[in-house]
Design an enzyme around this catalytic site. Structure first.
Site, PDB file in Angstrom:
ATOM      1  N   ASP A  15       0.812  -1.211   0.000  1.00 45.43           N
ATOM      2  CA  ASP A  15       0.000   0.000   0.000  1.00 45.43           C
ATOM      3  C   ASP A  15       0.850   1.268   0.000  1.00 45.43           C
ATOM      4  O   ASP A  15       0.649   2.180   0.821  1.00 45.43           O
ATOM      5  CB  ASP A  15      -0.939   0.013   1.216  1.00 45.43           C
ATOM      6  CG  ASP A  15      -1.747  -1.269   1.347  1.00 45.43           C
ATOM      7  OD1 ASP A  15      -2.134  -1.827   0.314  1.00 45.43           O
ATOM      8  OD2 ASP A  15      -1.972  -1.708   2.490  1.00 45.43           O
ATOM      9  N   GLU A 171     -11.255   0.381  -3.870  1.00 41.98           N
ATOM     10  CA  GLU A 171     -10.534   0.807  -2.673  1.00 41.98           C
ATOM     11  C   GLU A 171      -9.336   1.665  -3.078  1.00 41.98           C
ATOM     12  O   GLU A 171      -9.126   1.940  -4.250  1.00 41.98           O
ATOM     13  CB  GLU A 171     -10.069  -0.418  -1.865  1.00 41.98           C
ATOM     14  CG  GLU A 171      -9.219  -1.377  -2.667  1.00 41.98           C
ATOM     15  CD  GLU A 171      -8.988  -2.706  -1.970  1.00 41.98           C
ATOM     16  OE1 GLU A 171      -9.480  -2.899  -0.844  1.00 41.98           O
ATOM     17  OE2 GLU A 171      -8.312  -3.577  -2.567  1.00 41.98           O
TER      18      GLU A 171
END
Length: 514
Positions: A15, A171
């Site tokens: 991420d 997302e």
């Protein structure tokens, strides 16, 4: 032509979120159940990264309850720089929700959390021309709210935005103001092999957004590329005007369905703009490098524990309380004392670092005293291999799900020992259905290999050669077996008493998989 090798930050560093400030780049990653949280890196060229520290490095910023499960904790930070200050927003799953911290300098100190009453995960920060701060996030779709990042107040919304092309799990939203457009970048398809990056644009952060005609702009789903699960990306302009994308991806190995063991890693790929849209090619193992080139001096492979504090790459599950470790009780040694909750036996303390290379060698100097202590390769509480010393014996213990078994043991003399671990990839092709290529009498299972093997050995003080104890299949310490969002951590631990560690040596080795 100068090239760089992907990943640019190996091992469990998922991420990624990146920001450029002048000639410098800063990047933050998820840390999940590990403390300290949110590793922070610095680069001058987007290729060579050095860890500055951890954003959440004290209990007042991050306190994970003892029962926090693996792959909970800190999810998907966004790092930004605005009005002379660094900002980071993230979500602590299972212990509070979404919060913002800020700092004048990336090295810190970072503030205590400012909590924001917003649901979901993967929050983003972006500022418009009038100074308003917008937070996009994922909550069954992509939504946006206007917030005050200093107080945590929600000033407007949340309201729905564009939620992708229809793939599952939209997302990782990021909003950018580029020229006259607002761009909304997101991930979809799930963080497994179908992971993808898509983008839309509009005239306002409130929307509406029109999707790019070539969505998804990046995916390796359905391909046989060695890099898989490409997604959760962040755009950054380089100082020379070129654009780049940092993203997470995996490097699976072994027989079908392949296994990835290092977790989701940070990769870099170039971006070109065409007709007002970013275009991204496949993420390659080697790419032409950015114009700037500022390699750091090589990081030392050995830590002798002579510094006044632990290096920032050392992490522990959930917490590292005072009294569980010391660099002063025996100067030049790291002392670990069992104080924490149970793994699968007694209380434990673990200090480890991420495995960052598919092939590596680890050596640890230990004086176990009367403790139960050793060297562990951990994916989570239910999936780990350990070389443990206790009661005059060295033993290899394998924990896979509900099963824990000692697979090898050997008597060792009292006093200091060296514990050894060698990890080697095993990309061996299976034979044909006719068995062509098999040696006579060789069982078929020899060919259906996992991603790597982990070999454990022990070297008593004064001995000339190490004594091998066990070689274990690495597939049982893979995400495909254990599930979750993290990767392997290799570290020192104690489950009873106190043990001293003189040094820890981690060194990548050539890939001999063939």
């Amino acid at each position: 032509m100068r090239t760089y090798q992907n990943p640019v930050i190996g091992g469990f560093h998922p991420d990624p979120s990146v920001v450029r400030v002048g000639e410098d780049y800063y990047l933050a990653c998820s840390s999940f159940e590990y403390f300290p949280g949110v590793p922070l890196f610095h680069s001058r060229d987007l290729v060579h990264w050095r860890q500055l520290g951890n954003v959440l490095d004290r209990p007042s910023q991050l306190r994970l309850p003892p029962g926090t499960p693996a792959s909970a904790g800190i999810y998907a930070p966004t790092l930004r720089h605005h009005d002379g200050r660094f900002w980071l927003i993230t979500t602590v799953v299972g212990a509070g929700g979404t919060f913002v911290v800020h700092a004048e300098r990336p090295e810190g100190p970072w503030s205590d959390p400012v909590w924001i009453d917003l649901p979901g995960i993967d929050p983003d920060l972006a500022w418009d021309e009038d100074g308003s701060c917008w937070c996009a996030f994922s909550d069954g779709g992509i939504r946006v709210a206007r917030i005050d990042p200093l107080t945590g107040a929600v000033l407007e919304g949340p309201r729905p935005l564009w939620s992708g092309t229809g793939l599952k799990y939209p997302e990782a939203p990021h909003l950018y103001r580029i020229d006259d457009w607002w761009y909304l970048l997101l991930a979809e398809g799930g963080t497994e092999r179908g992971h993808a990056v898509s983008i839309a644009r509009g005239r306002s952060p409130r929307g509406p957004f029109e999707p790019a005609p070539a969505n998804p702009i990046l995916t390796h789903g359905g391909t046989d590329r060695p890099i898989q699960s490409t997604g959760h990306a962040d755009l950054v302009p380089a100082a020379d005007g070129t654009w780049w994308l940092v993203l997470l991806a995996t490097r699976p190995h072994g027989h079908t369905p392949n296994f990835h063991v290092l977790g989701r890693e940070t990769f870099l790929t170039p971006v070109r703009w065409a007709d007002g849209w970013p275009a991204v090619g496949p993420v390659l193992e080697r790419h032409p490098a950015p114009a700037a080139w500022h390699p750091w001096d090589a990081e030392p492979v050995r830590d002798d524990f002579d510094a006044p504090a632990l290096a920032p790459h050392w992490v522990s599950p959930r917490e590292r309380p005072d009294g569980s470790w010391s660099l002063t009780a025996r100067p030049g040694w790291l002392r670990l004392t069992a104080t924490g909750p149970a793994l699968d036996r007694a209380g434990h303390t673990l200090v480890g670092r991420r495995q960052q290379h598919p092939d590596c060698r680890v050596r640890v100097g230990i004086d176990p005293g009367s403790a139960t202590a050793g060297l562990v390769v951990r994916l989570d509480e239910a999936h780990h291999y350990a070389l443990e010393v206790a009661d005059g014996e060295a033993r290899v213990v394998a924990r896979v799900g509900p099963l824990s078994q000692c697979v090898a043991r050997r008597a060792v003399p009292p006093g200091p020992l060296t514990l050894l671990l060698d990890i080697r990839t095993r990309d061996v092709l299976p034979p044909s259905v006719t068995g062509a290529g098999q040696a006579a009498g060789e069982p078929l299972g020899v060919w259906a290999t996992g991603p790597d093997t982990l070999g454990f050995a022990v070297l008593p003080a004064g001995a000339e050669e190490p004594t091998p104890l066990a070689e274990l299949d690495g597939r049982y310490l893979s995400t495909e077996v254990a599930t979750g969002f993290t990767g392997r951590v290799i570290g020192m631990y104690v489950t009873h008493g106190s043990a001293d560690f003189d040094w820890f040596d981690y060194e990548p080795t050539p890939d001999d998989a063939g």
